[in-house]
Design a protein around this motif. Structure first.
Motif, short mmCIF file in Angstrom:
data_model
loop_
_atom_site.label_atom_id
_atom_site.label_comp_id
_atom_site.label_asym_id
_atom_site.label_seq_id
_atom_site.Cartn_x
_atom_site.Cartn_y
_atom_site.Cartn_z
N PRO A 74 0.80 -1.23 0.00
CA PRO A 74 0.00 0.00 0.00
C PRO A 74 0.83 1.28 0.00
O PRO A 74 0.25 2.37 -0.04
CB PRO A 74 -0.80 -0.10 1.32
CG PRO A 74 -0.73 -1.53 1.73
CD PRO A 74 0.59 -2.02 1.23
N ASN A 75 2.15 1.18 0.06
CA ASN A 75 2.99 2.38 0.18
C ASN A 75 2.70 3.42 -0.90
O ASN A 75 2.70 4.61 -0.62
CB ASN A 75 4.47 2.02 0.15
CG ASN A 75 5.00 1.64 1.52
OD1 ASN A 75 4.32 1.77 2.52
ND2 ASN A 75 6.23 1.15 1.57
N GLY A 104 4.40 -3.26 3.31
CA GLY A 104 5.26 -2.17 2.87
C GLY A 104 6.31 -1.80 3.90
O GLY A 104 6.10 -1.92 5.10
N GLY A 105 7.46 -1.36 3.41
CA GLY A 105 8.55 -0.95 4.28
C GLY A 105 8.48 0.53 4.61
O GLY A 105 7.58 1.25 4.17
N GLY A 112 8.90 3.83 0.99
CA GLY A 112 8.24 4.23 2.23
C GLY A 112 8.10 5.74 2.31
O GLY A 112 9.08 6.48 2.20
N GLY A 113 6.87 6.23 2.47
CA GLY A 113 6.63 7.65 2.63
C GLY A 113 6.85 8.47 1.39
O GLY A 113 6.88 9.71 1.44
N ILE A 114 6.98 7.82 0.23
CA ILE A 114 7.33 8.56 -0.98
C ILE A 114 6.22 9.51 -1.43
O ILE A 114 6.46 10.49 -2.13
CB ILE A 114 7.70 7.58 -2.12
CG1 ILE A 114 8.46 8.31 -3.22
CG2 ILE A 114 6.48 6.86 -2.66
CD1 ILE A 114 9.09 7.40 -4.23
N LEU A 115 4.98 9.25 -1.03
CA LEU A 115 3.87 10.12 -1.41
C LEU A 115 3.69 11.30 -0.46
O LEU A 115 2.78 12.11 -0.62
CB LEU A 115 2.56 9.31 -1.47
CG LEU A 115 2.54 8.16 -2.47
CD1 LEU A 115 1.17 7.50 -2.48
CD2 LEU A 115 2.90 8.63 -3.87
N ARG A 123 0.79 0.40 13.89
CA ARG A 123 -0.62 0.02 13.96
C ARG A 123 -1.36 0.47 12.70
O ARG A 123 -2.15 -0.28 12.12
CB ARG A 123 -1.27 0.63 15.19
CG ARG A 123 -2.74 0.28 15.31
CD ARG A 123 -3.34 0.82 16.60
NE ARG A 123 -4.75 0.50 16.71
CZ ARG A 123 -5.50 0.77 17.76
NH1 ARG A 123 -4.96 1.36 18.83
NH2 ARG A 123 -6.78 0.45 17.78
N GLU A 124 -1.11 1.71 12.26
CA GLU A 124 -1.79 2.20 11.06
C GLU A 124 -1.35 1.40 9.84
O GLU A 124 -2.17 1.08 8.97
CB GLU A 124 -1.48 3.68 10.84
CG GLU A 124 -2.21 4.25 9.62
CD GLU A 124 -1.87 5.71 9.34
OE1 GLU A 124 -2.42 6.25 8.36
OE2 GLU A 124 -1.04 6.29 10.08
N ARG A 125 -0.07 1.05 9.77
CA ARG A 125 0.41 0.27 8.64
C ARG A 125 -0.32 -1.08 8.58
O ARG A 125 -0.72 -1.55 7.51
CB ARG A 125 1.92 0.06 8.76
CG ARG A 125 2.58 -0.61 7.57
CD ARG A 125 4.09 -0.58 7.71
NE ARG A 125 4.58 0.78 7.70
CZ ARG A 125 4.76 1.50 6.59
NH1 ARG A 125 4.50 0.97 5.41
NH2 ARG A 125 5.21 2.73 6.65
#
Length: 290
Positions: A74-75, A104-105, A112-115, A123-125
């Protein structure tokens, strides 16, 4: 005890048509499966090509080998366009697509966090992972889907008749924790492990324990654990998988004894931890072992 099926991970680092030669060669070598990593980059490596467009091209240039991702996350993908791409590839390939899916990492050198936006907590992941897989499942079964989720939504998405494979493209769920194992038991045709992780010791013992936890998750979900494929993605533990054909056979047999049904080895990549003698790599391919 059945000998594990053998697949290979093809690095998405060559442009077409050179990359096409690799996918065709994987089929000629008799590999049961050929996989591609699904990232925007990986550990900063470049060039790095898109997984889904690569799989579409590979589907059109091969005829037998099963194709898939190890793993989609989902990343940077939303379930709706992912479902459309997956259904399309499933049709192009004549029903040869399998989707490996992970949570996802966190490294930005991969995706990761690219968006942008705030970092996801563990927990959210995990919550996003479950919601993402459940929505993708609904979409790929065909028909019209409307869902308002906490993280992902779909509004009047019409997927028509769905996939060639019924009820949908199979999922392989990469998971190590209890929640992910339950998701694998509920939604997966199989489960994926790298035999690695924070504080991991002996990889064989780790996979054995993970397998027991997967069995427990299956029991909790009312699922027969014998029905799940168990995929070991090698190359992350220092084990000598491609040291020799005999080393491969010994390790594959040992892991088969604790339930591993599929082995994935990397296509040799010079100058990295995944370098190997091409002759050994070809010797462990199924065509050479028949």
């Amino acid at each position: 005890m059945t000998e594990p099926r053998t697949g290979t991970v093809i690095w998405p680092m060559q442009s077409w048509p050179e990359a096409g030669d690799l996918w065709r060669r994987a089929e000629e070598l008799g590999f049961d499966t050929a996989w591609v990593y699904d990232h925007t980059a990986w550990r900063g490596a470049t060039p790095w090509y898109d997984a889904y467009t690569t799989l579409a091209a590979a589907a059109a240039t091969t005829s037998r080998i099963r194709l898939g991702t190890l793993v989609t996350s989902p990343n940077f993908r939303h379930p709706v366009p992912t479902a459309h791409a997956a259904r399309t590839i499933d049709h192009i390939s004549g029903g040869r697509l399998t989707l490996g899916i992970g949570s996802g990492g966190t490294s930005r050198t991969s995706d990761g966090g690219i968006l942008g936006g705030p970092e996801w907590t563990p927990r959210e992941r995990a919550e996003r992972f479950t919601e993402w897989v459940d929505l993708l499942d609904r979409l790929l079964r065909g028909g019209e889907t409307t869902v308002e989720g906490a993280h992902y939504s779909a509004r009047e998405v019409n997927m028509g008749p769905g996939c060639v494979q019924r009820p949908r493209v199979p999922f392989l769920i990469a998971a190590t924790g209890a929640r992910g194992m339950r998701l694998a038991a509920r939604q997966g045709a199989g489960w994926v492990t790298t035999a690695n992780g924070p504080g991991a010791g002996d990889p064989f013992e780790l996979v054995r324990v993970q397998g027991e936890r997967l069995d427990e998750a299956c029991a909790a979900e009312g699922r027969d654990p014998a029905g799940l494929r168990r995929v070991l993605l090698t190359g992350f533990t220092g084990e000598p998988w491609l040291e020799s054909a005999q080393a491969f056979a010994d390790l594959a047999g040992r892991y088969a004894g604790i339930g591993i049904t599929d082995i994935a080895v990397h296509w040799p990549r010079p100058g990295t931890d995944w370098d190997a003698d091409t002759k050994v790599f070809e010797a462990v391919a199924p065509a050479a072992r028949r």
